[in-house]
Design a protein around this motif. Structure first.
Motif, mmCIF file in Angstrom:
data_model
loop_
_atom_site.group_PDB
_atom_site.id
_atom_site.type_symbol
_atom_site.label_atom_id
_atom_site.label_comp_id
_atom_site.label_asym_id
_atom_site.label_seq_id
_atom_site.Cartn_x
_atom_site.Cartn_y
_atom_site.Cartn_z
ATOM 1 N N VAL A 195 0.856 -1.191 0.000
ATOM 2 C CA VAL A 195 0.000 0.000 0.000
ATOM 3 C C VAL A 195 0.891 1.239 0.000
ATOM 4 N N ALA A 196 0.501 2.251 -0.767
ATOM 5 C CA ALA A 196 1.297 3.468 -0.888
ATOM 6 C C ALA A 196 0.712 4.598 -0.050
ATOM 7 N N ALA A 197 1.607 5.365 0.588
ATOM 8 C CA ALA A 197 1.220 6.561 1.334
ATOM 9 C C ALA A 197 1.973 7.751 0.758
ATOM 10 N N PRO A 198 1.328 8.909 0.645
ATOM 11 C CA PRO A 198 2.007 10.097 0.121
ATOM 12 C C PRO A 198 3.035 10.632 1.121
ATOM 13 N N ILE A 199 4.011 11.346 0.612
ATOM 14 C CA ILE A 199 5.101 11.877 1.431
ATOM 15 C C ILE A 199 5.029 13.391 1.474
ATOM 16 N N TYR A 200 5.299 13.945 2.657
ATOM 17 C CA TYR A 200 5.258 15.397 2.866
ATOM 18 C C TYR A 200 6.664 15.922 3.107
ATOM 19 N N SER A 201 6.978 17.064 2.515
ATOM 20 C CA SER A 201 8.276 17.708 2.720
ATOM 21 C C SER A 201 8.106 18.902 3.651
ATOM 22 N N HIS A 202 8.743 18.845 4.824
ATOM 23 C CA HIS A 202 8.680 19.979 5.742
ATOM 24 C C HIS A 202 9.537 21.136 5.227
ATOM 25 N N LEU A 203 10.518 20.813 4.394
ATOM 26 C CA LEU A 203 11.336 21.869 3.808
ATOM 27 C C LEU A 203 10.499 22.710 2.842
ATOM 28 N N GLU A 204 9.781 22.022 1.969
ATOM 29 C CA GLU A 204 8.961 22.715 0.976
ATOM 30 C C GLU A 204 7.555 23.028 1.483
ATOM 31 N N TYR A 205 7.221 22.459 2.655
ATOM 32 C CA TYR A 205 5.930 22.728 3.281
ATOM 33 C C TYR A 205 4.775 22.302 2.376
ATOM 34 N N ASP A 206 4.973 21.141 1.727
ATOM 35 C CA ASP A 206 3.960 20.689 0.769
ATOM 36 C C ASP A 206 4.090 19.182 0.553
ATOM 37 N N VAL A 207 3.029 18.595 0.036
ATOM 38 C CA VAL A 207 3.036 17.180 -0.341
ATOM 39 C C VAL A 207 3.887 17.016 -1.598
ATOM 40 N N ALA B 127 17.098 25.063 9.284
ATOM 41 C CA ALA B 127 16.323 24.731 8.077
ATOM 42 C C ALA B 127 15.867 25.965 7.307
ATOM 43 N N PHE B 128 15.522 27.047 8.013
ATOM 44 C CA PHE B 128 15.030 28.239 7.328
ATOM 45 C C PHE B 128 16.120 28.912 6.495
ATOM 46 N N GLN B 129 17.371 28.583 6.758
ATOM 47 C CA GLN B 129 18.468 29.188 6.007
ATOM 48 C C GLN B 129 18.564 28.639 4.582
ATOM 49 N N ASP B 130 17.968 27.476 4.362
ATOM 50 C CA ASP B 130 17.979 26.869 3.025
ATOM 51 C C ASP B 130 17.106 27.705 2.090
ATOM 52 N N PRO B 131 17.650 28.159 0.975
ATOM 53 C CA PRO B 131 16.864 28.980 0.036
ATOM 54 C C PRO B 131 15.619 28.258 -0.487
ATOM 55 N N HIS B 132 15.625 26.940 -0.448
ATOM 56 C CA HIS B 132 14.481 26.181 -0.941
ATOM 57 C C HIS B 132 13.390 26.026 0.115
ATOM 58 N N SER B 133 13.675 26.443 1.338
ATOM 59 C CA SER B 133 12.705 26.309 2.409
ATOM 60 C C SER B 133 11.534 27.262 2.200
ATOM 61 N N TYR B 134 10.335 26.759 2.449
ATOM 62 C CA TYR B 134 9.135 27.578 2.362
ATOM 63 C C TYR B 134 9.217 28.756 3.331
ATOM 64 N N PHE B 135 9.935 28.545 4.451
ATOM 65 C CA PHE B 135 10.029 29.557 5.490
ATOM 66 C C PHE B 135 11.335 30.354 5.423
ATOM 67 N N HIS B 136 11.988 30.337 4.259
ATOM 68 C CA HIS B 136 13.252 31.074 4.119
ATOM 69 C C HIS B 136 13.060 32.565 4.398
ATOM 70 N N ARG B 137 11.855 33.053 4.208
ATOM 71 C CA ARG B 137 11.555 34.472 4.446
ATOM 72 C C ARG B 137 11.803 34.876 5.903
ATOM 73 N N TYR B 138 11.815 33.859 6.807
ATOM 74 C CA TYR B 138 12.015 34.153 8.228
ATOM 75 C C TYR B 138 13.476 34.004 8.655
ATOM 76 N N ALA B 139 14.353 33.648 7.720
ATOM 77 C CA ALA B 139 15.739 33.331 8.076
ATOM 78 C C ALA B 139 16.507 34.522 8.626
ATOM 79 N N HIS B 140 16.115 35.723 8.246
ATOM 80 C CA HIS B 140 16.900 36.892 8.627
ATOM 81 C C HIS B 140 16.175 37.766 9.659
ATOM 82 N N LEU B 141 15.188 37.197 10.332
ATOM 83 C CA LEU B 141 14.510 37.940 11.391
ATOM 84 C C LEU B 141 15.443 38.100 12.589
ATOM 85 N N SER B 142 15.253 39.154 13.330
ATOM 86 C CA SER B 142 16.002 39.334 14.571
ATOM 87 C C SER B 142 15.436 38.408 15.627
ATOM 88 N N ASP B 143 16.102 38.315 16.763
ATOM 89 C CA ASP B 143 15.608 37.461 17.846
ATOM 90 C C ASP B 143 14.214 37.898 18.288
#
Length: 309
Positions: A163-175, A243-259
């Motif tokens: 039986v097959a199950a779909p896989i989710y990527s937390h990096l890309e934030y998508d199936v 993970a957010f430092q990866d340019p391919h990350s869906y959340f890369h926009r948060y990589a340069h936020l201050s503390d």
């Protein structure tokens, strides 16, 4: 006298119930723990080994019942996997619990094949969520393709060999549409997800079937909301520098936020999405579980509630 459907067991008393046999897991600790989720040898010995022993007893009993029923029917029907569901909030440590149990249960000779499936793969793709206006409700019950998840569990429970199950990527934030996880004749399947104990009746007249209907045993990992919020924010801070430092990350926009900006953003996401989901959908399912792991502020289990049988 106070009556409850659960027996409450302290950590100290629970620890006495583990197997005498020592399972070697020290080299796996770093692989099993999640981000900002401490996992120690003591936690495995005192909490997870007793739980694995209890689950092994349940699986063994199910296997014996299957053999007895086969003899009664004078056939040799293919055995079906034992399914364990694990539920709980975002950041509570469900994934770590699932990985540890997979590792420990696979060490028993009567069920060496243990597969782990997360329900993230059964979320609708982002393009569908955007069409439905559900991107800000990702993780809520309506954001999942429940029909596909139920069909998957029905196939597994029917004894289908592969039986097959779909896989989710937390990096890309998508199936991942082109990737599948194949489940091939396992002894046990662990299904982990925030809303796996959710019941929501369909509007149509057909009989309602719920994800939890396919579970033989279910676990809810619980912690107070204030602790969950703190753990989520801490994890978000860690991801910002990893993970957010990866340019391919869906959340890369948060990589340069201050503390300060990072804490503010994580708090906002928690208050607008995760806390409402917890209060409206996740927390109300706690007492549908067979067993509840109660965590303290230190992220370690402090007591166990086991449903009476």
């Amino acid at each position: 006298m106070h009556y409850s459907p659960y027996i409450t067991i302290s950590r100290e008393e629970w620890a006495k119930r583990r197997d005498d046999a020592v399972l070697h897991f020290e080299n796996d600790l770093y692989k099993l723990q999640g981000l900002n989720e401490p996992l120690t040898s003591e936690e495995i010995l005192q909490v997870y080994l007793p739980l694995a022993r209890l689950l092994n007893l349940h699986v063994s009993a199910a296997q014996q019942l299957h053999a007895t029923t086969s003899r009664f029917l004078d056939n040799h029907a293919h055995k079906v996997p034992y399914i364990i569901g694990i539920a709980g909030s975002v950041a509570v440590g469900k994934s770590t619990t699932a990985r540890v149990l997979q590792r420990l249960l696979s060490a028993y000779p009567n069920h060496p094949r243990v597969d782990l499936v997360t329900t993230d793969g059964f979320l609708y793709p982002n393009r569908v969520l955007e069409q439905k206006g559900l991107m800000n409700r990702k993780g809520f019950p309506e954001s999942y393709d429940i029909r596909r998840l139920i069909q998957f569990l029905a196939n597994v429970k029917s004894g289908m060999e592969k039986v097959a199950a779909p896989i989710y990527s937390h990096l890309e934030y998508d199936v991942m549409p082109e990737e599948l996880q194949w489940i091939a004749s396992p002894d046990i399947v662990i299904v982990e997800g925030i809303n796996v104990l959710q019941v929501r009746a369909r509007k149509q007249r057909e009989p309602a079937v719920f994800v939890s209907d396919f579970f033989d045993f279910s676990i809810y990992v619980h912690a107070e909301e204030k602790n969950l919020r703190e753990w989520y924010i801490t994890r978000f801070e860690s991801l910002r520098s990893t993970a957010f430092q990866d340019p391919h990350s869906y959340f890369h926009r948060y990589a340069h936020l201050s503390d300060e900006e990072t804490v503010a953003m994580a708090t906002r996401i928690w208050n607008e999405i995760n806390r409402p989901n917890l209060e409206q959908n996740i927390e109300p399912t706690r007492y549908r579980a067979s067993l509840i792991l109660e965590k303290g502020s230190h992220h370690f289990v402090q007591s166990i509630q086991l449903r009476k049988t």
